[in-house]
Design a protein around this motif. Structure first.
Motif, PDB file in Angstrom:
ATOM      1  N   ASN A 172      87.489  30.007  68.582  1.00  0.00           N
ATOM      2  CA  ASN A 172      88.516  29.045  68.975  1.00  0.00           C
ATOM      3  C   ASN A 172      89.396  28.715  67.766  1.00  0.00           C
ATOM      4  O   ASN A 172      90.142  27.758  67.758  1.00  0.00           O
ATOM      5  N   LYS A 229      83.368  20.582  84.111  1.00  0.00           N
ATOM      6  CA  LYS A 229      81.929  20.522  84.354  1.00  0.00           C
ATOM      7  C   LYS A 229      81.417  19.115  84.037  1.00  0.00           C
ATOM      8  O   LYS A 229      80.649  18.525  84.802  1.00  0.00           O
ATOM      9  N   HIS A 279      81.732  24.098  90.207  1.00  0.00           N
ATOM     10  CA  HIS A 279      80.752  23.160  89.666  1.00  0.00           C
ATOM     11  C   HIS A 279      80.257  22.119  90.669  1.00  0.00           C
ATOM     12  O   HIS A 279      79.329  21.371  90.374  1.00  0.00           O
ATOM     13  N   GLY A 319      85.815  30.470  86.780  1.00  0.00           N
ATOM     14  CA  GLY A 319      86.996  30.193  87.579  1.00  0.00           C
ATOM     15  C   GLY A 319      88.280  30.365  86.796  1.00  0.00           C
ATOM     16  O   GLY A 319      88.357  30.019  85.615  1.00  0.00           O
ATOM     17  N   GLY A 367      85.637  25.385  75.092  1.00  0.00           N
ATOM     18  CA  GLY A 367      85.234  25.065  76.455  1.00  0.00           C
ATOM     19  C   GLY A 367      86.029  25.729  77.556  1.00  0.00           C
ATOM     20  O   GLY A 367      86.110  25.221  78.671  1.00  0.00           O
ATOM     21  N   THR A 368      86.598  26.896  77.279  1.00  0.00           N
ATOM     22  CA  THR A 368      87.411  27.547  78.299  1.00  0.00           C
ATOM     23  C   THR A 368      86.684  28.713  78.981  1.00  0.00           C
ATOM     24  O   THR A 368      87.252  29.368  79.846  1.00  0.00           O
ATOM     25  N   GLY A 369      85.476  28.999  78.549  1.00  0.00           N
ATOM     26  CA  GLY A 369      84.698  30.014  79.249  1.00  0.00           C
ATOM     27  C   GLY A 369      84.532  31.326  78.505  1.00  0.00           C
ATOM     28  O   GLY A 369      84.136  32.328  79.096  1.00  0.00           O
ATOM     29  N   LYS A 370      84.794  31.319  77.198  1.00  0.00           N
ATOM     30  CA  LYS A 370      84.670  32.561  76.420  1.00  0.00           C
ATOM     31  C   LYS A 370      83.220  33.037  76.381  1.00  0.00           C
ATOM     32  O   LYS A 370      82.922  34.205  76.658  1.00  0.00           O
ATOM     33  N   THR A 371      82.338  32.128  76.051  1.00  0.00           N
ATOM     34  CA  THR A 371      80.928  32.494  75.989  1.00  0.00           C
ATOM     35  C   THR A 371      80.433  32.934  77.359  1.00  0.00           C
ATOM     36  O   THR A 371      79.723  33.930  77.503  1.00  0.00           O
ATOM     37  N   MET A 372      80.854  32.194  78.364  1.00  0.00           N
ATOM     38  CA  MET A 372      80.481  32.530  79.745  1.00  0.00           C
ATOM     39  C   MET A 372      80.900  33.944  80.119  1.00  0.00           C
ATOM     40  O   MET A 372      80.144  34.699  80.725  1.00  0.00           O
TER      41      MET A 372
HETATM   42  N1  LIG Z   1      86.559  29.118  83.429  1.00  0.00           N
HETATM   43  C1  LIG Z   1      85.448  28.419  83.671  1.00  0.00           C
HETATM   44  N2  LIG Z   1      84.876  28.439  84.896  1.00  0.00           N
HETATM   45  C2  LIG Z   1      83.757  27.745  85.140  1.00  0.00           C
HETATM   46  N3  LIG Z   1      83.124  26.986  84.234  1.00  0.00           N
HETATM   47  C3  LIG Z   1      83.637  26.918  83.000  1.00  0.00           C
HETATM   48  C4  LIG Z   1      84.817  27.639  82.657  1.00  0.00           C
HETATM   49  N4  LIG Z   1      85.092  27.401  81.368  1.00  0.00           N
HETATM   50  C5  LIG Z   1      84.114  26.585  80.915  1.00  0.00           C
HETATM   51  N5  LIG Z   1      83.234  26.287  81.885  1.00  0.00           N
HETATM   52  C6  LIG Z   1      82.067  25.409  81.750  1.00  0.00           C
HETATM   53  O1  LIG Z   1      82.006  24.943  80.424  1.00  0.00           O
HETATM   54  C7  LIG Z   1      80.849  25.379  79.761  1.00  0.00           C
HETATM   55  C8  LIG Z   1      81.196  25.838  78.362  1.00  0.00           C
HETATM   56  O2  LIG Z   1      81.967  27.016  78.417  1.00  0.00           O
HETATM   57  P1  LIG Z   1      81.868  28.132  77.304  1.00  0.00           P
HETATM   58  O3  LIG Z   1      80.662  27.918  76.476  1.00  0.00           O
HETATM   59  O4  LIG Z   1      82.010  29.454  77.929  1.00  0.00           O
HETATM   60  O5  LIG Z   1      83.153  27.773  76.453  1.00  0.00           O
HETATM   61  P2  LIG Z   1      83.732  28.516  75.191  1.00  0.00           P
HETATM   62  O6  LIG Z   1      85.106  28.983  75.557  1.00  0.00           O
HETATM   63  O7  LIG Z   1      82.787  29.525  74.704  1.00  0.00           O
HETATM   64  O8  LIG Z   1      83.881  27.318  74.182  1.00  0.00           O
HETATM   65  P3  LIG Z   1      83.753  27.279  72.592  1.00  0.00           P
HETATM   66  O9  LIG Z   1      85.028  27.812  72.037  1.00  0.00           O
HETATM   67  O10 LIG Z   1      83.585  25.832  72.303  1.00  0.00           O
HETATM   68  O11 LIG Z   1      82.572  28.108  72.240  1.00  0.00           O
HETATM   69  C9  LIG Z   1      80.286  26.503  80.586  1.00  0.00           C
HETATM   70  O12 LIG Z   1      78.900  26.552  80.522  1.00  0.00           O
HETATM   71  C10 LIG Z   1      80.780  26.146  81.989  1.00  0.00           C
HETATM   72  O13 LIG Z   1      79.873  25.262  82.596  1.00  0.00           O
END
Ligand SMILES: Nc1ncnc2c1ncn2[C@@H]1O[C@H](COP(=O)(O)OP(=O)(O)OP(=O)(O)O)[C@@H](O)[C@H]1O
Ligand SMILES: [Mg+2]
Length: 405
Positions: free
Chosen positions: A296, A360, A332, A152, A193-198
Motif C-alpha cells: 500500500n 466489513k 459480508h 467484491g 483494506g482493499t482486498g489485495k491479500t484476499m
Molecule cells: N473487495 C473486497 N471484497 C470483499 N471484502 C473485502 C474486500 N476488500 C477488503 N475486504 C475485507 O477486508 C479485509 C481485509 O482485506 P485485505 O487484507 O485483503 O486488504 P489489503 O488490501 O491486503 O490491505 P493492506 O494493504 O492493509 O494489507 C478482508 O479480509 C475482507 O474481509
C-alpha cells in the motif's frame, strides 16, 4: 482395679507390684515415643529431600533468570572448520571471525550451520536448522479458504491476476507452444483494506497451488541479518512445493527506495532486496512458481523491483466505487439477519470512501448495535451508526492511512 488402690493401705509387696506396673506403663510409653520419634525423623528426611528439590529448582530458575538478563547472543554462520579453530561469519555486519570451540561442539558443527555467539564471539550453541525459522516467517498452506465469490468489485483486477497467475500454472504448455515466457508475477498496489491479500489468497485457492506467504516487514524487523537467506529459503520452499504461489505482502518493507529508508538496517534491507531480485530473475529455475506481491506504499518502491521481467503486471487495487461497495456489503451480510428496510444500494452511496475492510467492519458493528438494542434483526439505522463509529475509529489512526497518497 485402680479405684481400690488409693483407698486401701497397701502392704509393701503390693506397693512393689504397682511400682512394677508403673514401670511397665512407662516402658510402653517410651516405646510409643520412640516409634513416634522414628516417624518424625522419617518425615524430617522427606522434608529435607523436598527442600533440596526446591533448592535445585530455585538455582535453575536463578540461572535462567540470569541468562535472560544477559546481553543477547548474535547469530552467525559457520564458514569453515580449520585446525586453528572455526571461522564464523556474523549476520548483519558480515564480519568474519576465528573462534575456538570444544572438541565436543566441533563434532556437531559443519559449514553453513547457524550458531549463536556471544559478545566475545565464542559459540554458545548451535541453532536448529532453518526450518523452524522458515516456519516462523512463512505461512505455507495447501489452499487458503478464500474464493473469488468472497471478493467484491474487483472484476478487472481479478481477471488480470487470473491471467497472469492461474493460466501459466494450469496451461504451461500453451506458453511453450506460443513460444513466449509465462509471466512471472504481479504486483498489487492500492490503499489499505482493499482486498489485495484476499485476491492473492483466492488465486492460490482456485489454482490448488501451495500458497506461501511472507510478510516483508517481518523479514526485515524480526530476522535482522537473515533476510537474504530467508528470501533464498522462500524460493527453495516454493520449489519443494510446486506448483506454488509465493505471496510477498508489504513488499515495500524490503524494496523501499534507497533514499527513503533511513533505518540502520539499510544495508541489510538492500541485501535482502538484491536476493529477491536475483531470485525473480532466475527464470529458468523458477518452474511452476508465480509471485504475487502487494503493497500500500507504491510510491516508496525502488524502481529496480518494477523493471520489466520482474513483475509483468502492476495491478492497481483501488477503493471500491459505489457499485463495488454494494457488492461487498452483500458479501459480508450473507450470513446476517438483515431487516427488510435495508437498502444496500443506498447504503453504498452513503459510505463514500469506505474500503472493503471498512465495509466489513461496518457490518460487524451494525450487528453489535442491534444486539445492544436487544434485537436480532439489523436495521438500516444500525448500519448508519456503524459507519459513524468506523469513521470515528479510523480518524484516530488517520496518520497511518494518510501515508498512502
Ligand atoms: N473487495 C473486497 N471484497 C470483499 N471484502 C473485502 C474486500 N476488500 C477488503 N475486504 C475485507 O477486508 C479485509 C481485509 O482485506 P485485505 O487484507 O485483503 O486488504 P489489503 O488490501 O491486503 O490491505 P493492506 O494493504 O492493509 O494489507 C478482508 O479480509 C475482507 O474481509
Ligand atoms: Mg494485505
Amino acid at each position: 482395679m485402680s479405684d481400690t488402690v488409693d483407698d486401701v493401705d497397701l502392704p509393701y509387696d503390693e506397693d512393689e507390684a504397682s511400682q512394677q506396673e508403673k514401670i511397665q506403663a512407662l516402658e510402653e510409653r517410651l516405646e510409643v515415643l520412640e516409634s513416634q520419634n522414628e516417624e518424625m525423623r522419617d518425615k524430617l528426611l522427606d522434608a529435607n529431600a523436598e527442600n533440596n528439590k526446591y533448592q535445585q529448582k530455585l538455582e535453575r530458575l536463578t540461572h535462567e533468570n540470569k541468562k535472560l538478563k544477559q546481553s543477547p547472543l548474535f547469530v552467525a554462520t559457520v564458514q569453515e572448520l580449520t585446525d586453528e579453530g572455526v571461522i564464523i561469519k556474523q549476520h548483519g555486519n558480515n564480519q568474519e571471525a576465528l573462534t575456538e570451540v570444544t572438541e565436543e561442539m566441533r563434532e556437531d558443527l559443519g559449514p553453513d550451520d547457524r550458531v549463536a555467539v556471544n559478545n566475545s564471539l565464542s559459540i554458545v550453541k548451535t541453532l536448529s536448522n532453518e526450518t523452524d525459522v522458515r516456519a516462523r516467517v512463512m505461512e505455507v498452506t495447501e489452499s487458503p479458504e478464500v474464493s473469488y465469490e468472497d471478493i467484491g468489485g474487483l472484476e478487472e483486477q481479478m481477471q488480470e491476476v487470473r491471467e497472469t497467475v492461474e493460466m501459466p500454472l494450469e496451461k504451461p504448455e500453451m506458453f511453450d507452444d506460443v513460444g513466449i515466457e509465462p509471466p512471472s508475477g504481479v504486483l498489487l498496489y492500492g490503499p489499505p483494506g482493499t482486498g489485495k491479500t484476499m485476491l492473492a489468497k483466492a488465486v492460490a485457492n482456485e489454482t490448488n497451488a501451495t500458497f506461501i506467504k511472507m510478510a516483508g516487514s517481518e523479514l526485515v524487523h524480526k530476522f535482522i541479518g537473515e533476510g537474504a537467506k530467508l528470501v533464498r529459503d522462500l524460493f527453495d520452499v516454493a520449489r519443494e512445493h510446486e506448483p506454488a504461489v509465493i505471496f510477498i505482502d508489504e513488499i515495500d518493507a524490503i524494496a523501499a527506495k534507497r533514499t527513503e529508508s533511513k533505518t540502520s538496517g539499510d544495508a541489510e534491507v538492500q541485501r535482502t532486496m538484491m536476493q529477491l531480485l536475483s531470485e525473480m530473475d532466475g527464470f529458468e529455475e523458477r518452474g511452476e512458481i508465480r509471485i504475487i506481491a502487494a503493497t500500500n506504499r507504491f510510491d516508496m518502491l525502488d524502481r529496480a523491483i518494477l523493471r520489466p521481467g520482474r513483475f509483468d503486471r502492476l495491478i492497481e487495487v483501488p477503493k471500491p466505487d459505489a457499485e463495488g461497495r454494494e457488492i461487498i456489503f452483500k458479501i459480508h451480510t450473507r450470513g446476517m439477519n438483515v431487516a427488510d428496510d435495508v437498502e444496500f444500494g443506498d447504503l453504498a452511496e452513503d459510505v463514500e470512501e469506505a474500503s472493503g475492510a471498512d465495509i466489513k467492519a461496518i457490518c460487524t458493528e451494525a450487528g453489535m448495535f442491534a444486539i445492544r438494542d436487544d434485537r436480532t434483526e439489523i436495521r438500516m439505522k444500525d448500519f448508519h451508526s456503524a459507519w459513524d463509529k468506523v469513521q470515528a475509529d479510523s480518524d484516530e489512526t488517520e496518520d497511518v492511512s494518510k501515508t498512502f497518497a
